[in-house]
Design an enzyme around this catalytic site. Structure first.
Site, PDB file in Angstrom:
ATOM      1  N   GLU A 139       0.834  -1.585   0.180  1.00 17.01           N
ATOM      2  CA  GLU A 139      -0.331   0.198   0.027  1.00 17.01           C
ATOM      3  C   GLU A 139       0.605   1.565   0.278  1.00 17.01           C
ATOM      4  O   GLU A 139       0.583   2.007  -0.654  1.00 17.01           O
ATOM      5  CB  GLU A 139      -1.150   0.126   1.100  1.00 17.01           C
ATOM      6  CG  GLU A 139      -2.121   0.579   0.805  1.00 17.01           C
ATOM      7  CD  GLU A 139      -1.918   2.309   1.865  1.00 17.01           C
ATOM      8  OE1 GLU A 139      -2.769   2.844   1.797  1.00 17.01           O
ATOM      9  OE2 GLU A 139      -0.663   2.540   2.001  1.00 17.01           O
ATOM     10  N   GLU A 140       1.882   1.224   0.713  1.00 20.55           N
ATOM     11  CA  GLU A 140       2.947   2.463   0.778  1.00 20.55           C
ATOM     12  C   GLU A 140       3.465   2.793   0.013  1.00 20.55           C
ATOM     13  O   GLU A 140       4.124   3.779  -0.348  1.00 20.55           O
ATOM     14  CB  GLU A 140       3.626   1.957   2.172  1.00 20.55           C
ATOM     15  CG  GLU A 140       2.908   2.071   3.046  1.00 20.55           C
ATOM     16  CD  GLU A 140       2.196   3.585   3.304  1.00 20.55           C
ATOM     17  OE1 GLU A 140       2.068   4.235   2.641  1.00 20.55           O
ATOM     18  OE2 GLU A 140       1.779   3.879   5.016  1.00 20.55           O
ATOM     19  N   ASP A 167      -7.579   2.781   7.908  1.00 15.38           N
ATOM     20  CA  ASP A 167      -5.900   3.008   7.801  1.00 15.38           C
ATOM     21  C   ASP A 167      -5.796   4.051   8.711  1.00 15.38           C
ATOM     22  O   ASP A 167      -6.910   5.066   8.101  1.00 15.38           O
ATOM     23  CB  ASP A 167      -6.368   2.994   6.024  1.00 15.38           C
ATOM     24  CG  ASP A 167      -4.931   3.658   6.048  1.00 15.38           C
ATOM     25  OD1 ASP A 167      -3.552   3.265   6.812  1.00 15.38           O
ATOM     26  OD2 ASP A 167      -4.165   4.167   4.948  1.00 15.38           O
ATOM     27  N   HIS A 265       4.383   8.375   9.059  1.00 18.05           N
ATOM     28  CA  HIS A 265       6.058   8.210   7.797  1.00 18.05           C
ATOM     29  C   HIS A 265       7.015   8.600   8.376  1.00 18.05           C
ATOM     30  O   HIS A 265       7.807   8.544   7.596  1.00 18.05           O
ATOM     31  CB  HIS A 265       5.366   8.720   6.938  1.00 18.05           C
ATOM     32  CG  HIS A 265       4.417   8.082   5.703  1.00 18.05           C
ATOM     33  ND1 HIS A 265       3.786   8.201   4.517  1.00 18.05           N
ATOM     34  CD2 HIS A 265       3.184   7.012   6.057  1.00 18.05           C
ATOM     35  CE1 HIS A 265       3.265   8.094   4.309  1.00 18.05           C
ATOM     36  NE2 HIS A 265       2.307   6.944   4.851  1.00 18.05           N
ATOM     37  N   ASP A 280      -9.837   3.089  20.688  1.00 17.90           N
ATOM     38  CA  ASP A 280     -10.847   2.486  21.002  1.00 17.90           C
ATOM     39  C   ASP A 280     -12.301   2.684  20.968  1.00 17.90           C
ATOM     40  O   ASP A 280     -12.830   1.688  20.055  1.00 17.90           O
ATOM     41  CB  ASP A 280     -10.847   2.964  22.478  1.00 17.90           C
ATOM     42  CG  ASP A 280     -11.591   2.043  23.610  1.00 17.90           C
ATOM     43  OD1 ASP A 280     -11.970   0.622  22.936  1.00 17.90           O
ATOM     44  OD2 ASP A 280     -12.150   2.205  24.445  1.00 17.90           O
ATOM     45  N   ASP A 284     -14.194  -0.489  17.894  1.00 21.41           N
ATOM     46  CA  ASP A 284     -15.729  -0.308  18.116  1.00 21.41           C
ATOM     47  C   ASP A 284     -16.757  -0.473  16.939  1.00 21.41           C
ATOM     48  O   ASP A 284     -17.461  -1.044  16.448  1.00 21.41           O
ATOM     49  CB  ASP A 284     -16.121   0.595  19.459  1.00 21.41           C
ATOM     50  CG  ASP A 284     -15.902  -1.050  20.675  1.00 21.41           C
ATOM     51  OD1 ASP A 284     -15.656  -1.709  20.680  1.00 21.41           O
ATOM     52  OD2 ASP A 284     -16.214   0.267  21.218  1.00 21.41           O
TER      53      ASP A 284
END
Ligand SMILES: [Zn+2]
Length: 380
Positions: A139-140, A167, A265, A280, A284
């Site tokens: 992806e990078e 992401d 990065h 968190d 969820d």
């Protein structure tokens, strides 16, 4: 029956997708980076060890794990079985940049979807739809991981698919960004169905009393490829290199004038580079959305949308129409597809009667009949 999202109770899954477990996966990814020259970039021993770690966890939980090779690297795939009518792809890129360990970008999304996959298995959730978890490589750098995957999909898979992207979901100076599926706040036009994904997230956050902000897809390489393939997209993002505005700080806290992720990065994107609060909340929300799309059949969703449309019509005596659709949905949920089809045919007859008597315009009647017929066709 307005909004199916409210009807999926994800509390049991959210209760076991814990911050502690997600942090545990991130700690493992940090240890892997430390042991492999400080990064987990595509084509390196650090990436391969990351892939092995995720694969071992999935395998131990009972998943069959698939390696999808391309160039000199590979994506990792694990699936929950379900109907091919809807293919829920849940993705996070596992590779880091070469300049740092990438524990927020994207150890955060990788760890969250790993824990969701593990806990859905542990809870023995019988998915209605096929759910495919993917940890991308490349992806990078090239985006070839996502590209290879989409090119490997059959036409029927592409038609059934939707994509949820996670992401950078723990950015220290975060904003709760939700991808702008309906393009209400951006110019990017998304495939039909993307608005539904956004709505599921927005319903969830509204229920939690949490503010969100729409974002377009420009900072994410995975998304344009799905979008170009016509696959509905959505997801969450807590911010990267952009500067937090004063408006954002007023709503979400944090520091205006700093980047959403000051270590984006960089070598300092370590285990310590995190907001536990947003990690968190976002993990969820991710669990909720994955469960929603795992358990909501395409037929139920179309019926629920049709019910909302009828409720929104400004016409006299539409109770009969609503009652028929409610009965059809009940029949579908009970697995009685033949009954649902008969009720929907009666619905179409009633719509036609209202068209003849002038109770519905031609445009309204055409739209209702067309949608009901699509649902009947997908039941038969
Ligand atoms: Zn990323």
């Amino acid at each position: 029956m307005l909004g199916r999202a409210a009807e999926i109770d994800s509390s049991a899954l959210r209760a076991v997708v814990t911050l502690q477990a997600i942090r545990g996966h991130q700690a493992e990814l940090q240890a892997i980076a430390n042991a492999n020259g400080g990064n987990r970039a595509e084509g390196t021993s650090g990436f391969n060890a990351s892939l092995d770690y995720v694969a071992d966890q999935l395998f131990a939980a009972g998943y069959a794990v698939t390696i999808e090779s391309f160039d000199t690297t590979a994506n990792l795939i694990a699936e929950l079985p379900g109907s091919d009518d809807r293919l829920v792809i849940v993705g996070a890129h596992l590779d880091s940049v070469s300049s740092g360990p990438g524990i927020q970008d994207n150890g955060s999304g990788s760890a969250a979807i790993l824990e969701i996959a593990l806990q859905m298995k542990a809870l023995n959730i019988e998915s209605v739809n096929r759910v495919r978890f993917v940890w991308w490589s490349g992806e990078e750098t090239s985006s070839h991981g996502v590209l290879s995957h989409v090119l490997n999909m059959s036409m029927s898979e592409r038609e059934a698919a939707l994509y949820l992207n996670f992401d950078m979901i723990g950015s220290p100076n975060f904003v709760r960004f939700v991808y702008d599926g309906d393009s209400s706040d951006s110019v990017t036009v998304n495939p039909a169905g993307s608005e539904k994904i956004e709505a599921v997230f927005l319903d969830y956050f509204a229920g939690q009393g949490l503010a969100t902000k729409a974002t377009d897809f420009s900072e994410h390489q995975a998304l344009p490829i799905f979008r170009i393939a016509g696959i509905p997209v959505g997801g969450l993002f807590a911010g990267a290199f952009a500067i937090k505005t004063t408006d954002e700080a007023a709503i979400f806290g944090g520091t205006a004038g700093d980047q959403h992720d000051p270590c984006h990065h960089l070598a300092c994107d370590t285990f310590a580079n995190v907001s536990l609060e947003v990690l968190d909340q976002f993990s969820d929300a991710a669990a909720h959305a994955v469960l929603y799309f795992a358990l909501t059949s395409i037929v139920e969703e179309r019926l629920a949308d049709l019910i909302s449309t009828v409720r929104g019509l400004v016409i006299p005596s539409k109770d009969g129409l609503s009652a028929k659709l409610d009965a059809a949905l009940t029949a579908v949920e009970a697995g009685n597809e033949r009954a649902a089809m008969n009720i929907l045919r009666a619905f179409i007859n009633q719509v036609e009667a209202k068209r003849r008597s002038g109770g519905l315009s031609n445009a309204e009647a055409d739209a209702l009949v067309a949608t009901a017929q699509i649902i009947i066709d997908s039941l038969s």
